[in-house]
Design an enzyme around this catalytic site. Structure first.
Site, short mmCIF file in Angstrom:
data_model
loop_
_atom_site.label_atom_id
_atom_site.label_comp_id
_atom_site.label_asym_id
_atom_site.label_seq_id
_atom_site.Cartn_x
_atom_site.Cartn_y
_atom_site.Cartn_z
N HIS A 82 0.84 -1.20 0.00
CA HIS A 82 0.00 0.00 0.00
C HIS A 82 0.87 1.24 0.00
O HIS A 82 1.82 1.34 0.78
CB HIS A 82 -0.92 0.02 1.23
CG HIS A 82 -1.81 1.21 1.26
ND1 HIS A 82 -2.99 1.26 0.54
CD2 HIS A 82 -1.68 2.41 1.86
CE1 HIS A 82 -3.55 2.44 0.72
NE2 HIS A 82 -2.77 3.16 1.52
N ASP A 161 -14.54 4.82 7.48
CA ASP A 161 -13.47 5.63 6.87
C ASP A 161 -14.04 6.58 5.82
O ASP A 161 -13.63 7.74 5.75
CB ASP A 161 -12.39 4.74 6.26
CG ASP A 161 -11.33 5.59 5.59
OD1 ASP A 161 -10.72 6.41 6.29
OD2 ASP A 161 -11.14 5.49 4.37
N ARG A 168 -13.29 15.01 7.05
CA ARG A 168 -11.92 15.53 7.15
C ARG A 168 -11.61 16.43 5.96
O ARG A 168 -10.96 17.46 6.09
CB ARG A 168 -10.92 14.37 7.21
CG ARG A 168 -10.93 13.62 8.54
CD ARG A 168 -10.18 12.32 8.42
NE ARG A 168 -8.79 12.51 8.08
CZ ARG A 168 -8.02 11.60 7.47
NH1 ARG A 168 -8.52 10.43 7.12
NH2 ARG A 168 -6.77 11.84 7.20
N SER A 183 -7.09 5.69 9.04
CA SER A 183 -7.81 5.60 7.76
C SER A 183 -7.18 4.53 6.87
O SER A 183 -7.87 3.65 6.35
CB SER A 183 -7.75 6.98 7.09
OG SER A 183 -8.09 6.90 5.73
N LYS A 187 -8.70 0.30 6.66
CA LYS A 187 -9.11 -0.35 5.40
C LYS A 187 -8.24 -1.58 5.13
O LYS A 187 -8.73 -2.63 4.74
CB LYS A 187 -8.97 0.63 4.23
CG LYS A 187 -10.01 1.74 4.22
CD LYS A 187 -9.90 2.59 2.98
CE LYS A 187 -8.64 3.42 2.92
NZ LYS A 187 -8.72 4.81 3.18
N1 URA Z 1 -4.96 7.74 2.24
C1 URA Z 1 -6.04 7.30 2.94
O1 URA Z 1 -6.64 6.29 2.62
N2 URA Z 1 -6.41 8.01 4.02
C2 URA Z 1 -5.78 9.13 4.42
O2 URA Z 1 -6.16 9.72 5.42
C3 URA Z 1 -4.65 9.58 3.67
C4 URA Z 1 -4.26 8.84 2.58
#
Ligand code: URA
Length: 433
Positions: A82, A161, A168, A183, A187
């Site tokens: 990721h 999220d 946000r 966040s 996930k």
């Molecule tokens: N990527 C995400 O999935 N969440 C964030 O807060 C920042 C980057």
């Protein structure tokens, strides 16, 4: 328990309990807490921060807010990678098939572009016919057969999220360490992988602009992943300059294909090899140097590219454009950007390049915006290069000619020129285990 008391506690810098964090996430998702109270709490978290335990609790509450994916039907070790997001970051397109070539399973769920950063799912959709939405059975079958499939995130995965990110985004609370960590990891942990390699970007095009912030982000994410029982590792890689030369969806797919065939740009190839060899290491495929040599060979001998072609075919994509990239749809308009003075490119505001690409139509301002897959920027020069006045620095592409003016302005103010060359920055800053 009252949301008012939770907000007041965090506002005053007091640690929140596990129960309070669960209460706020569960009730927010259930529609029981209004946006204005959650926004106030997010701002309090932004200013007062969260310790490691609170951040882990928030991550687990986000993970548990929706369905958990069960990949037990996939045979073998499942590895994911990721990236925290960048400009020109097409590493997933290279690394996922590369790693799968060695029998490791990559069941990848990727995101769409976010602000100035691109998303793997948008890039893949620039391949005609490519399906980023598959049934679970189809997804599992392809991963078992070929070793890799890449789809968009399941809408039921970590819904907290999505709701929190939307708030946000409009309350200036995106760039908060505990909120970014929870966040991303909320996930990631909802998906059923054994090992995760994180590519934490640092520099002007990254969420974390300084090395210290990137290290803090990497450490926090690695620790939380380990708490959840995953094998974890993070690399801190440079995002003070776009990765490779292509920015924009189909342009990036073409560059990724060149990289899979062993002809990619140096920086992109190196980051992909480092990520892939660390994924194989975590998956128990041998020592890091041996894994790296094996990956280099798979790029040279065509086996990684072959896996990519199989994946595109299995997901309904038109492989003729992959085998002959001249067949990709072309933008209607192009414009050369010429150097306005002579000198070294001493720095790039990489986020600015991302925004210029977005202005050309390659990204979205709002979730509902449609994307021009042919739009983007092909860089001809990057940080450290010397240019003479009139040299072509970049070529911009779009289907809407009116978009050039603003994009060119943003591109130019994001390019810093000096008489002396800049100091060289590392490509890979650190490895966090
Ligand atoms: N990527 C995400 O999935 N969440 C964030 O807060 C920042 C980057």
């Amino acid at each position: 328990m009252r949301m008012f008391d939770i907000i007041r506690k965090k506002r005053d810098g007091v640690e929140l309990s596990t129960e309070e964090i669960k209460f706020f996430v569960e009730n927010f998702v259930a529609g029981e807490i209004p946006d204005y109270q959650v926004s106030a709490l997010l701002m309090a978290i932004y200013f007062k921060g969260m310790n490691e335990r609170e951040t882990a609790d928030l991550t687990f509450a986000i993970r548990d807010s929706g369905v958990k994916i069960d990949f037990s039907d996939i045979n073998g070790i499942r590895v994911d990678k990721h990236s925290t997001g960048g400009v020109g970051d097409k590493t997933s397109l290279v690394v996922a098939p590369l790693v799968a070539t060695f029998g490791v399973k990559v069941a990848k769920m990727s995101g769409r572009g976010l602000g100035h950063t691109g998303g793997t799912v948008d890039k893949l959709e620039s391949i005609p016919g490519f399906k980023v939405s598959l049934s679970k059975d189809e997804f599992v079958r392809i991963v078992n057969d070929i070793g890799v499939a890449i789809v968009g995130q399941n809408a039921e995965l970590a819904p907290a999220d999505k709701l929190l990110y939307a708030l946000r985004d409009v309350t200036a609370t995106v760039d908060s360490l505990p909120l970014i960590v929870s966040s991303i990891m909320g996930k990631k942990l909802a998906a059923d992988d054994d090992c995760i390699v994180l590519d934490v970007k640092t520099g002007s095009g990254a969420f974390a602009k300084t090395l210290d912030d990137s290290l803090a982000l990497a450490n926090a994410m690695v620790n939380i992943g380990k708490r959840a029982g995953k094998k974890m590792l993070a690399l801190i890689t440079d995002m003070d300059v776009p990765l490779g030369y292509a920015i924009g969806n189909s342009l990036e797919v073409i560059e990724a294909i060149e990289t899979l065939k062993g002809n990619g740009p140096d920086d992109l190839t190196k980051v992909c090899l480092e990520l892939a060899s660390n994924m194989l290491l975590l998956a128990g495929k041998g020592k890091r140097t041996a894994c790296r040599h094996a990956c280099e060979k798979a790029l040279q001998d065509g086996s990684a590219f072959e896996t990519f072609v199989k994946m595109v075919k299995a997901q309904g994509g038109d492989t003729s454009v992959i085998l002959d990239t001249d067949k990709f749809a072309k933008a209607k308009f192009s414009r050369e950007i010429k150097a306005w003075t002579s000198g070294y490119i001493s720095g790039i505001d990489t986020e600015g390049y991302g925004r210029a690409s977005l202005l050309l139509g390659a990204g979205r301002n709002k979730k509902e915006d449609s994307i021009d897959y042919t739009a983007g920027i092909m860089l001809k020069k990057k940080t450290g290069d010397f240019v003479k006045e009139g040299d072509v620095v970049a070529i911009m592409y779009t289907s809407d000619e009116k978009r050039f003016e603003d994009a060119e302005k943003v591109f130019k103010i994001s390019t810093l020129m000096m008489d002396t060359p800049p100091e060289k920055r590392p490509l890979i800053f650190a490895r966090v285990e």
